[in-house]
Write an enzyme that holds these catalytic residues in place. Structure first.
Site, PDB file in Angstrom:
ATOM      1  N   GLN A 255      27.800  37.211  32.489  1.00  0.00           N
ATOM      2  CA  GLN A 255      29.004  38.005  32.724  1.00  0.00           C
ATOM      3  C   GLN A 255      29.132  39.146  31.718  1.00  0.00           C
ATOM      4  O   GLN A 255      29.621  40.227  32.041  1.00  0.00           O
ATOM      5  CB  GLN A 255      30.242  37.110  32.682  1.00  0.00           C
ATOM      6  CG  GLN A 255      30.323  36.099  33.808  1.00  0.00           C
ATOM      7  CD  GLN A 255      30.332  36.729  35.184  1.00  0.00           C
ATOM      8  OE1 GLN A 255      30.828  37.839  35.391  1.00  0.00           O
ATOM      9  NE2 GLN A 255      29.749  36.034  36.147  1.00  0.00           N
ATOM     10  N   HIS A 258      27.715  42.748  32.483  1.00  0.00           N
ATOM     11  CA  HIS A 258      28.382  43.664  33.411  1.00  0.00           C
ATOM     12  C   HIS A 258      28.815  44.956  32.725  1.00  0.00           C
ATOM     13  O   HIS A 258      28.748  46.041  33.307  1.00  0.00           O
ATOM     14  CB  HIS A 258      29.639  42.998  33.999  1.00  0.00           C
ATOM     15  CG  HIS A 258      29.391  42.210  35.233  1.00  0.00           C
ATOM     16  ND1 HIS A 258      29.083  42.775  36.444  1.00  0.00           N
ATOM     17  CD2 HIS A 258      29.420  40.873  35.450  1.00  0.00           C
ATOM     18  CE1 HIS A 258      28.927  41.835  37.351  1.00  0.00           C
ATOM     19  NE2 HIS A 258      29.123  40.673  36.769  1.00  0.00           N
ATOM     20  N   GLU A 320      39.548  35.742  34.245  1.00  0.00           N
ATOM     21  CA  GLU A 320      39.054  36.107  35.575  1.00  0.00           C
ATOM     22  C   GLU A 320      38.142  35.003  36.122  1.00  0.00           C
ATOM     23  O   GLU A 320      38.318  34.524  37.232  1.00  0.00           O
ATOM     24  CB  GLU A 320      38.291  37.432  35.476  1.00  0.00           C
ATOM     25  CG  GLU A 320      37.682  37.891  36.791  1.00  0.00           C
ATOM     26  CD  GLU A 320      36.777  39.088  36.617  1.00  0.00           C
ATOM     27  OE1 GLU A 320      36.463  39.739  37.632  1.00  0.00           O
ATOM     28  OE2 GLU A 320      36.349  39.372  35.487  1.00  0.00           O
ATOM     29  N   HIS A 321      37.126  34.631  35.347  1.00  0.00           N
ATOM     30  CA  HIS A 321      36.225  33.533  35.704  1.00  0.00           C
ATOM     31  C   HIS A 321      36.419  32.388  34.710  1.00  0.00           C
ATOM     32  O   HIS A 321      36.476  32.634  33.507  1.00  0.00           O
ATOM     33  CB  HIS A 321      34.756  33.971  35.625  1.00  0.00           C
ATOM     34  CG  HIS A 321      34.397  35.167  36.441  1.00  0.00           C
ATOM     35  ND1 HIS A 321      34.507  36.460  35.957  1.00  0.00           N
ATOM     36  CD2 HIS A 321      33.914  35.267  37.696  1.00  0.00           C
ATOM     37  CE1 HIS A 321      34.099  37.305  36.892  1.00  0.00           C
ATOM     38  NE2 HIS A 321      33.736  36.607  37.956  1.00  0.00           N
ATOM     39  N   ASP A 351      29.633  35.434  42.158  1.00  0.00           N
ATOM     40  CA  ASP A 351      29.476  36.884  42.233  1.00  0.00           C
ATOM     41  C   ASP A 351      28.812  37.309  43.533  1.00  0.00           C
ATOM     42  O   ASP A 351      29.026  38.429  44.013  1.00  0.00           O
ATOM     43  CB  ASP A 351      28.635  37.389  41.053  1.00  0.00           C
ATOM     44  CG  ASP A 351      29.399  37.378  39.736  1.00  0.00           C
ATOM     45  OD1 ASP A 351      30.639  37.336  39.777  1.00  0.00           O
ATOM     46  OD2 ASP A 351      28.752  37.411  38.677  1.00  0.00           O
ATOM     47  N   HIS A 410      79.372  41.984  58.411  1.00  0.00           N
ATOM     48  CA  HIS A 410      78.402  40.915  58.639  1.00  0.00           C
ATOM     49  C   HIS A 410      79.058  39.744  59.384  1.00  0.00           C
ATOM     50  O   HIS A 410      78.489  39.196  60.335  1.00  0.00           O
ATOM     51  CB  HIS A 410      77.843  40.413  57.306  1.00  0.00           C
ATOM     52  CG  HIS A 410      76.781  41.288  56.710  1.00  0.00           C
ATOM     53  ND1 HIS A 410      77.015  42.581  56.328  1.00  0.00           N
ATOM     54  CD2 HIS A 410      75.460  41.050  56.442  1.00  0.00           C
ATOM     55  CE1 HIS A 410      75.902  43.105  55.833  1.00  0.00           C
ATOM     56  NE2 HIS A 410      74.938  42.189  55.894  1.00  0.00           N
TER      57      HIS A 410
END
Length: 419
Positions: A255, A258, A320-321, A351, A410
């Protein structure tokens, strides 16, 4: 990676580091906003002229090159793709498709009282723009992850934008049946999708990851065009007591490669495992320049006093992960984009191939939402139906509430139909 103990003499430093990681969601796009606002304004005012100008200057669009990627170009890309990669793309698309179909919310109705029906119907968005980054690596997987759930939802018009699209991305577009694909990126692509130009019609919602300029642009247009979420650098947290150091380190490095700004964190109360992971990470990142940069800058190993503290810290970070040891650990997970269970579930499978979406919340947005899904491409519309009997039964209660709020009109609207 920094190795920090959250107890004893390391506690003060650990607290400061954890607080800084919690603040990562507050990182703003202010540094790039002036330029992004300028680009968006130009695209809104001048349309294609501005779009072509920025596409040429920033996306490398060459003279005479069309913005629209033709179906013939996509087919040519597919035909020239190795059979092995074609097969992998087909498996990935099949799994994404099946997962999105399972995610579709159902239509239903109930009867809270005799003569009363309430329920929901589900309708797709009219149009969406799928942004596929075209920078450091080709990302055919992102095209499949954004386009496929939109198709499952029934979105009628799906537009893809990607700067300098790689052959692999165009091949994925052919496989997915994309008919509108433009070779444009950055804030200019977001502006075109949000405001519309002569070439690119505006869409109802924009989805997909991007760099800081894309993120800033999505946030700035979000008042008049829907967006999925702001997307920051990739994040990984592994929380483990019994995992194998080699596998944990491999996930962290994967990861981290990236982006030089990727966040990689290992959390454990097992100090021996922490030290083993630290050594493995160092060895595995040795020849991976980007991962090495990310791990040096944002890589952290936290050794906690207890297993429970490790769990609490994980949820505070809302990654995130997230990788965990066993399915029993799922009971304590509260905040995460996507969870990977056990030593045989590398995050890289998510992924590419598993089926759940890889467009996931970063910057602690996992506290309030999950990843991109088919739900991002549909609207759940509520429905209410009354017979006269049903209205006479529930109407008096509505009248009482309306009168309590001082809304006489109403109350009258109910009374008129109850007669």
């Amino acid at each position: 990676m920094k190795l920090v103990k959250t107890f004893g003499r390391g506690r003060v430093a650990a607290d400061a580091l954890i607080e800084s990681l919690e603040r990562r969601g507050l990182v703003t796009t202010s540094r790039v906003e002036p330029l992004v606002r300028k680009i968006l304004s130009a695209v809104r005012k001048s349309g294609d002229r501005a779009l072509l100008k920025y596409a040429t200057e920033l996306d490398g669009l060459t003279t005479g090159e069309r913005l629209l990627v033709s179906r013939e170009e996509m087919k040519s890309a597919w035909d020239s793709t190795a059979p092995k990669l074609q097969a992998a793309m087909m498996v990935a698309r099949g799994n994404i498709l099946a997962f999105a179909e399972a995610q579709l919310p159902p239509e239903w109705n109930i009867s809270p009282a005799a003569g009363v029906k309430t329920g929901q119907i589900v309708r797709p968005l009219g149009s969406v723009g799928c942004y596929v980054p075209g920078g450091r690596y080709p990302l055919p997987s992102t095209l499949l992850m954004t386009v496929t759930p939109a198709q499952v939802a029934g979105v009628e018009r799906i537009v893809v934008c990607s700067p300098k699209p790689a052959k692999e991305t165009m091949a994925a577009a052919w496989l997915a049946g994309v008919t509108e694909f433009y070779r444009v990126g950055g804030a200019q692509a977001i502006g075109a999708l949000a405001y519309g130009t002569a070439t690119i019609g505006r869409v109802d919602k924009i989805v997909g990851p991007g760099n800081l300029y894309v993120t800033a642009a999505k946030m700035l247009v979000s008042s008049e065009c829907g967006i999925d979420m702001p997307a920051g650098p990739t994040e990984i947290v592994v929380t483990s007591e019994t995992g194998k150091a080699a596998g944990i380190a491999a996930d962290l490095v994967a990861q981290a490669e990236h982006d030089p700004e990727a966040l990689a964190v290992f959390i454990t109360s097992n100090e021996a495992l922490a030290k083993a992971v630290s050594l493995e990470v160092k060895a595995r990142a040795k020849n991976n320049t980007i991962a090495k940069q990310a791990l040096a800058a944002q890589g952290c190993i936290f050794v906690t006093a207890t297993v429970q503290e490790a769990h609490q810290l994980t949820n505070r970070l809302a990654p995130e992960h997230l990788s965990i040891d066993t399915s029993a650990d799922l009971k304590w997970v509260r905040n995460a984009g996507s969870v990977f269970v056990g030593e045989y579930a590398p995050q890289s499978m998510g992924d590419y191939i598993s089926g759940p979406n890889h467009v996931l919340p970063t910057g602690r947005a996992g506290r309030v939402r999950g990843g991109l899904s088919v739900l991002d491409f549909v609207k759940v519309i509520t429905v209410q139906q009354y017979t006269h009997t049903g209205l006479r039964q529930l109407g008096p209660h509505a009248i009482t509430l309306a009168e309590a709020e001082g809304l006489k009109g109403h109350a009258k609207s109910v009374q008129v139909k109850m007669k």
